[in-house]
Design a protein around this motif. Sequence first.
Motif, PDB file in Angstrom:
ATOM      1  N   LEU A 101       0.846  -1.184   0.000  1.00  0.00           N
ATOM      2  CA  LEU A 101       0.000   0.000   0.000  1.00  0.00           C
ATOM      3  C   LEU A 101       0.881   1.233   0.000  1.00  0.00           C
ATOM      4  O   LEU A 101       1.718   1.400   0.884  1.00  0.00           O
ATOM      5  N   SER A 102       0.727   2.089  -1.025  1.00  0.00           N
ATOM      6  CA  SER A 102       1.608   3.242  -1.120  1.00  0.00           C
ATOM      7  C   SER A 102       0.900   4.558  -0.820  1.00  0.00           C
ATOM      8  O   SER A 102       1.547   5.581  -0.686  1.00  0.00           O
ATOM      9  N   ASP A 103      -0.417   4.545  -0.710  1.00  0.00           N
ATOM     10  CA  ASP A 103      -1.120   5.805  -0.438  1.00  0.00           C
ATOM     11  C   ASP A 103      -1.673   5.833   0.981  1.00  0.00           C
ATOM     12  O   ASP A 103      -1.950   4.803   1.579  1.00  0.00           O
ATOM     13  N   LYS A 105      -4.518   6.791   2.186  1.00  0.00           N
ATOM     14  CA  LYS A 105      -5.895   6.339   2.391  1.00  0.00           C
ATOM     15  C   LYS A 105      -5.916   4.825   2.649  1.00  0.00           C
ATOM     16  O   LYS A 105      -6.526   4.363   3.607  1.00  0.00           O
ATOM     17  N   SER A 106      -5.222   4.055   1.795  1.00  0.00           N
ATOM     18  CA  SER A 106      -5.204   2.598   1.991  1.00  0.00           C
ATOM     19  C   SER A 106      -4.493   2.224   3.278  1.00  0.00           C
ATOM     20  O   SER A 106      -4.867   1.261   3.933  1.00  0.00           O
ATOM     21  N   ASP A 181      -2.523  12.356  -1.714  1.00  0.00           N
ATOM     22  CA  ASP A 181      -2.791  10.912  -1.684  1.00  0.00           C
ATOM     23  C   ASP A 181      -3.152  10.469  -0.277  1.00  0.00           C
ATOM     24  O   ASP A 181      -3.076   9.346   0.063  1.00  0.00           O
TER      25      ASP A 181
END
Lengths: 181, 114
Positions: A101-103, A105-106, A181
């Motif tokens: 997961l790079s953002d 929000k996730s 992001d």
Amino acid sequence: MRKTIKKLFWAWDFDKEEAWLNEMAAKGLAMVSYGFCRYEFEETEPGEYRIAMELLPHALNHPESEQYLRFLEETGIELVGSWMRWIYVRKKTDGGEFELLSDRKSKVEHLVRILILVGLVGGLNLYSGFYNFFIWTQFHNGISVFASCIGFALALLATFGAVRLGIKAYRIARERGIYED
Amino acid sequence: MAESALTEAVYYILLSLTEPLHGYGIMQKAESLSGGRVRLAAGTLYGALSNLTERGWIESAPDENGAEPRGREARRHAYRITPRGLEILRGEVKRLGELYENGLLILGKADADM
């Protein structure tokens, strides 16, 4: 050659677990399977693999999870172990970072998912604590006091974990007011 | 709403999908377009693709054989941008242009005054 190491990490310290697995991989021991608190490694070139973990929203045999794992496979990510809804994956190092997961929000959603799980376990233990305490008030038996104490202690531990996760999620969520992001 | 800023991941996904691509192809294209700066993580990309498909901004594209992907083979499916997605993307490019122009206008002027 294979090597097995027994080690315990709490669910809220999954980032420490991930960091430890990556240290091992950097030393040339890449994880190949997981059993409860039991990690099996195979010898590889130092730093050949990077490891990541994720708590999936569904059970591993759910069609959604299967589809997700196939998608990961397509991008060169291999499932090496799982425990309940937790997955351990590895990918050949390509020079850059490896995360699932790079953002933000996730990342927040993932932390909240773990928090709910820890909260659920804590809630069950709290119930068990009160239930056994109630039994003790009726029958004054030692085993119920013992079970009640265990329940309360585990509930306390889960509360500590939930707070840790909450703080982590809050820190990331707060940055979302600044970054897109 | 098209007026809201898109995330960098969504922007590069839409931009990549002006030609049909598989998941891995999107990751590679986003990385090369941004000169190696944007590296979409697989989990994040997966979530964004589902979300964008639900919104109708992208859709599954027929594979190389021209057949619609089905069942287990669906994993091999490629995506492509829809007319709605293209409209959103154009709006975003315009918005980014405004941000860029204003940045130059203010900073360029301030720098010239120094």
